[in-house]
Motif scaffolding. Structure first.
Motif, PDB file in Angstrom:
ATOM      1  N   CYS A 102      -1.190   6.750  -0.916  1.00 43.33           N
ATOM      2  CA  CYS A 102      -0.702   5.478  -1.447  1.00 43.33           C
ATOM      3  C   CYS A 102       0.652   5.128  -0.855  1.00 43.33           C
ATOM      4  N   ALA A 103       0.796   3.868  -0.475  1.00 41.99           N
ATOM      5  CA  ALA A 103       2.073   3.381   0.041  1.00 41.99           C
ATOM      6  C   ALA A 103       2.269   1.964  -0.474  1.00 41.99           C
ATOM      7  N   TYR A 111      -1.233  -0.037  -0.912  1.00 41.75           N
ATOM      8  CA  TYR A 111      -2.408   0.191  -0.071  1.00 41.75           C
ATOM      9  C   TYR A 111      -2.671   1.669   0.165  1.00 41.75           C
ATOM     10  N   ASP A 112      -3.896   1.950   0.572  1.00 37.32           N
ATOM     11  CA  ASP A 112      -4.349   3.289   0.932  1.00 37.32           C
ATOM     12  C   ASP A 112      -4.094   3.458   2.426  1.00 37.32           C
ATOM     13  N   THR A 113      -3.287   4.435   2.797  1.00 32.91           N
ATOM     14  CA  THR A 113      -2.903   4.608   4.195  1.00 32.91           C
ATOM     15  C   THR A 113      -4.052   5.062   5.091  1.00 32.91           C
ATOM     16  N   LYS A 114      -5.154   5.529   4.510  1.00 30.67           N
ATOM     17  CA  LYS A 114      -6.280   5.985   5.315  1.00 30.67           C
ATOM     18  C   LYS A 114      -7.482   5.055   5.247  1.00 30.67           C
ATOM     19  N   ALA A 124      -8.613  -0.910   1.465  1.00 28.34           N
ATOM     20  CA  ALA A 124      -8.227  -0.638   0.080  1.00 28.34           C
ATOM     21  C   ALA A 124      -6.766  -1.031  -0.137  1.00 28.34           C
ATOM     22  N   TRP A 125      -6.544  -2.208  -0.757  1.00 32.26           N
ATOM     23  CA  TRP A 125      -5.191  -2.680  -1.020  1.00 32.26           C
ATOM     24  C   TRP A 125      -5.224  -3.660  -2.183  1.00 32.26           C
ATOM     25  N   ILE A 126      -4.058  -3.865  -2.770  1.00 37.14           N
ATOM     26  CA  ILE A 126      -3.912  -4.827  -3.849  1.00 37.14           C
ATOM     27  C   ILE A 126      -2.544  -5.476  -3.695  1.00 37.14           C
ATOM     28  N   GLN A 127      -2.453  -6.760  -3.999  1.00 40.75           N
ATOM     29  CA  GLN A 127      -1.192  -7.491  -3.843  1.00 40.75           C
ATOM     30  C   GLN A 127      -0.829  -8.142  -5.166  1.00 40.75           C
ATOM     31  N   SER A 128       0.462  -8.163  -5.469  1.00 40.07           N
ATOM     32  CA  SER A 128       0.970  -8.788  -6.679  1.00 40.07           C
ATOM     33  C   SER A 128       2.173  -9.653  -6.341  1.00 40.07           C
TER      34      SER A 128
END
Length: 55
Positions: free
Chosen positions: A21-22, A34-37, A41-45
């Motif tokens: 996670c980053a 986001y998932d670094t691998k 897989a990401w989410i924005q707020s």
């Protein structure tokens, strides 16, 4: 960024991996986690808040 919360043993969700996670804060103040691998897989707020504010 704090470490991701561990999943419960109930198996309701996929397991998390701490090193994947980053987060990134954009110029407009939005935050992307986001998932670094897995680039899908990401989410924005629009805003980020500390957990202590939610308690």
């Amino acid at each position: 960024m704090p470490a991701p919360i561990e999943n419960s043993s109930g198996g309701d969700s996929l397991p998390t991996t701490h090193d994947r996670c980053a987060d990134l804060e954009l110029e407009d103040g939005a935050v992307v986690i986001y998932d670094t691998k897995n680039h899908n897989a990401w989410i924005q707020s629009d805003d980020a808040v500390e957990l202590s504010v939610l308690a």
